[in-house]
Design a protein around this motif. Sequence first.
Motif, PDB file in Angstrom:
ATOM      1  N   LYS A   2       0.822  -1.197   0.000  1.00  0.00           N
ATOM      2  CA  LYS A   2       0.000   0.000   0.000  1.00  0.00           C
ATOM      3  C   LYS A   2       0.861   1.253   0.000  1.00  0.00           C
ATOM      4  O   LYS A   2       1.937   1.287   0.568  1.00  0.00           O
ATOM      5  CB  LYS A   2      -0.923   0.005   1.219  1.00  0.00           C
ATOM      6  N   GLN A   3       0.328   2.284  -0.640  1.00  0.00           N
ATOM      7  CA  GLN A   3       0.989   3.587  -0.616  1.00  0.00           C
ATOM      8  C   GLN A   3       0.420   4.394   0.546  1.00  0.00           C
ATOM      9  O   GLN A   3      -0.778   4.439   0.761  1.00  0.00           O
ATOM     10  CB  GLN A   3       0.761   4.303  -1.945  1.00  0.00           C
ATOM     11  N   THR A   4       1.312   5.026   1.297  1.00  0.00           N
ATOM     12  CA  THR A   4       0.900   5.776   2.484  1.00  0.00           C
ATOM     13  C   THR A   4       0.630   7.237   2.128  1.00  0.00           C
ATOM     14  O   THR A   4       1.455   7.891   1.493  1.00  0.00           O
ATOM     15  CB  THR A   4       1.989   5.710   3.569  1.00  0.00           C
ATOM     16  N   ILE A  18     -12.040  12.272   3.916  1.00  0.00           N
ATOM     17  CA  ILE A  18     -10.923  11.937   3.028  1.00  0.00           C
ATOM     18  C   ILE A  18     -10.357  10.566   3.400  1.00  0.00           C
ATOM     19  O   ILE A  18     -10.079   9.738   2.522  1.00  0.00           O
ATOM     20  CB  ILE A  18      -9.825  13.010   3.107  1.00  0.00           C
ATOM     21  N   ASN A  19     -10.207  10.316   4.688  1.00  0.00           N
ATOM     22  CA  ASN A  19      -9.686   9.033   5.157  1.00  0.00           C
ATOM     23  C   ASN A  19     -10.543   7.878   4.654  1.00  0.00           C
ATOM     24  O   ASN A  19     -10.027   6.875   4.142  1.00  0.00           O
ATOM     25  CB  ASN A  19      -9.629   9.017   6.691  1.00  0.00           C
ATOM     26  N   ILE A  20     -11.851   8.007   4.790  1.00  0.00           N
ATOM     27  CA  ILE A  20     -12.767   6.940   4.376  1.00  0.00           C
ATOM     28  C   ILE A  20     -12.616   6.640   2.884  1.00  0.00           C
ATOM     29  O   ILE A  20     -12.483   5.478   2.471  1.00  0.00           O
ATOM     30  CB  ILE A  20     -14.225   7.320   4.704  1.00  0.00           C
ATOM     31  N   TYR A  21     -12.602   7.678   2.070  1.00  0.00           N
ATOM     32  CA  TYR A  21     -12.528   7.480   0.621  1.00  0.00           C
ATOM     33  C   TYR A  21     -11.172   6.907   0.205  1.00  0.00           C
ATOM     34  O   TYR A  21     -11.100   6.011  -0.652  1.00  0.00           O
ATOM     35  CB  TYR A  21     -12.792   8.795  -0.118  1.00  0.00           C
ATOM     36  N   LEU A  22     -10.090   7.405   0.807  1.00  0.00           N
ATOM     37  CA  LEU A  22      -8.769   6.911   0.418  1.00  0.00           C
ATOM     38  C   LEU A  22      -8.544   5.486   0.894  1.00  0.00           C
ATOM     39  O   LEU A  22      -7.915   4.685   0.205  1.00  0.00           O
ATOM     40  CB  LEU A  22      -7.676   7.831   0.965  1.00  0.00           C
ATOM     41  N   THR A  23      -9.060   5.163   2.073  1.00  0.00           N
ATOM     42  CA  THR A  23      -8.937   3.791   2.572  1.00  0.00           C
ATOM     43  C   THR A  23      -9.681   2.820   1.668  1.00  0.00           C
ATOM     44  O   THR A  23      -9.171   1.746   1.328  1.00  0.00           O
ATOM     45  CB  THR A  23      -9.466   3.684   4.012  1.00  0.00           C
ATOM     46  N   LYS A  24     -10.882   3.202   1.254  1.00  0.00           N
ATOM     47  CA  LYS A  24     -11.649   2.361   0.331  1.00  0.00           C
ATOM     48  C   LYS A  24     -10.928   2.199  -1.008  1.00  0.00           C
ATOM     49  O   LYS A  24     -11.059   1.174  -1.684  1.00  0.00           O
ATOM     50  CB  LYS A  24     -13.037   2.959   0.100  1.00  0.00           C
ATOM     51  N   ALA A  25     -10.160   3.218  -1.388  1.00  0.00           N
ATOM     52  CA  ALA A  25      -9.431   3.174  -2.657  1.00  0.00           C
ATOM     53  C   ALA A  25      -8.122   2.388  -2.540  1.00  0.00           C
ATOM     54  O   ALA A  25      -7.401   2.242  -3.535  1.00  0.00           O
ATOM     55  CB  ALA A  25      -9.152   4.586  -3.154  1.00  0.00           C
ATOM     56  N   TYR A  27      -5.518   2.945  -0.126  1.00  0.00           N
ATOM     57  CA  TYR A  27      -4.357   3.634   0.431  1.00  0.00           C
ATOM     58  C   TYR A  27      -4.277   3.409   1.943  1.00  0.00           C
ATOM     59  O   TYR A  27      -5.283   3.176   2.609  1.00  0.00           O
ATOM     60  CB  TYR A  27      -4.438   5.139   0.143  1.00  0.00           C
ATOM     61  N   ASP A  28      -3.065   3.504   2.460  1.00  0.00           N
ATOM     62  CA  ASP A  28      -2.836   3.485   3.900  1.00  0.00           C
ATOM     63  C   ASP A  28      -2.804   4.943   4.358  1.00  0.00           C
ATOM     64  O   ASP A  28      -1.913   5.695   3.972  1.00  0.00           O
ATOM     65  CB  ASP A  28      -1.507   2.788   4.198  1.00  0.00           C
ATOM     66  N   VAL A  29      -3.771   5.347   5.179  1.00  0.00           N
ATOM     67  CA  VAL A  29      -3.971   6.758   5.511  1.00  0.00           C
ATOM     68  C   VAL A  29      -3.569   7.046   6.956  1.00  0.00           C
ATOM     69  O   VAL A  29      -3.933   6.308   7.871  1.00  0.00           O
ATOM     70  CB  VAL A  29      -5.444   7.173   5.305  1.00  0.00           C
ATOM     71  N   VAL A  30      -2.797   8.113   7.140  1.00  0.00           N
ATOM     72  CA  VAL A  30      -2.506   8.631   8.486  1.00  0.00           C
ATOM     73  C   VAL A  30      -2.961  10.088   8.525  1.00  0.00           C
ATOM     74  O   VAL A  30      -2.932  10.786   7.512  1.00  0.00           O
ATOM     75  CB  VAL A  30      -1.013   8.509   8.844  1.00  0.00           C
ATOM     76  N   GLU A  31      -3.384  10.550   9.712  1.00  0.00           N
ATOM     77  CA  GLU A  31      -3.993  11.876   9.831  1.00  0.00           C
ATOM     78  C   GLU A  31      -3.236  12.771  10.794  1.00  0.00           C
ATOM     79  O   GLU A  31      -2.714  12.316  11.805  1.00  0.00           O
ATOM     80  CB  GLU A  31      -5.430  11.757  10.343  1.00  0.00           C
ATOM     81  N   ALA A  32      -3.230  14.061  10.463  1.00  0.00           N
ATOM     82  CA  ALA A  32      -2.686  15.073  11.361  1.00  0.00           C
ATOM     83  C   ALA A  32      -3.642  16.260  11.378  1.00  0.00           C
ATOM     84  O   ALA A  32      -4.172  16.661  10.335  1.00  0.00           O
ATOM     85  CB  ALA A  32      -1.301  15.522  10.910  1.00  0.00           C
ATOM     86  N   ALA A  33      -3.843  16.840  12.574  1.00  0.00           N
ATOM     87  CA  ALA A  33      -4.784  17.952  12.720  1.00  0.00           C
ATOM     88  C   ALA A  33      -4.100  19.309  12.705  1.00  0.00           C
ATOM     89  O   ALA A  33      -4.766  20.335  12.646  1.00  0.00           O
ATOM     90  CB  ALA A  33      -5.586  17.794  14.010  1.00  0.00           C
TER      91      ALA A  33
END
Length: 227
Positions: A2-4, A18-25, A27-33
């Motif tokens: 997976k691409q992060t 964004i996380n939901i859509y990218l995960t379904k696509a 991708y490995d998603v990490v978040e920062a606020a």
Amino acid sequence: MKQTVLVVEDDHMIRKLINIYLTKAGYDVVEAADGEEAKELFLAKHPCLVILDLMLPKLSGEEFCTWVREQERNEVSIIMLSAKSRTEDKINGLKIGADDYLVKPFEPEELLAHIEAVLRRTGQFCQKITYNGLCIKPRKGEVLLYDQEIKLTKHEFNLLYYFMENPNMVITRESLMNQLYPYADKLVLDRTIDAHIKKLRKKIEENPASPKRIVTVRGMGYKFVAE
């Protein structure tokens, strides 16, 4: 593999969408606020792409983008998100290091299309595996330990790549020999593999007190410990 993707966005709802859509696509998603949290995650996770809001607390999106490019990590793609739609704002974003610029509001499908377009241009740099500060980039032939490049021989690199592709799995010496010497006869001995692994350990295990990355499984082979 997976691409992060690192999503840097202070709006919780937008970030989660964004996380939901990218995960379904896939991708490995990490978040920062905020920008400071983004810096920590960037160094720890080695993303191949950053989705970057510009209006951030602690550190602006423009400042974070400039910081990324100062890390000599130009293989990382950056897509800026902003409500600023003026031409000069877009030009400024591209000048300081963004690869693309998307104006809010946007549809998730539109963002996915922009991501795919950017990664088509830079995808050769996005193949990487990272565990606990150790990062291997098979297409570039690079290994980073806490963001510092370490030099490996061809056999050491191939061994590490094989281990990191199969984390927490016991791998027999026979499998390792076939990986390193696919056309060799039986004269390639177990101790040859042991010697390669001994040298590899010295390079990727920081000091004697550090947790072992490659452990011996008695009577079976070796295992790469991924945490």
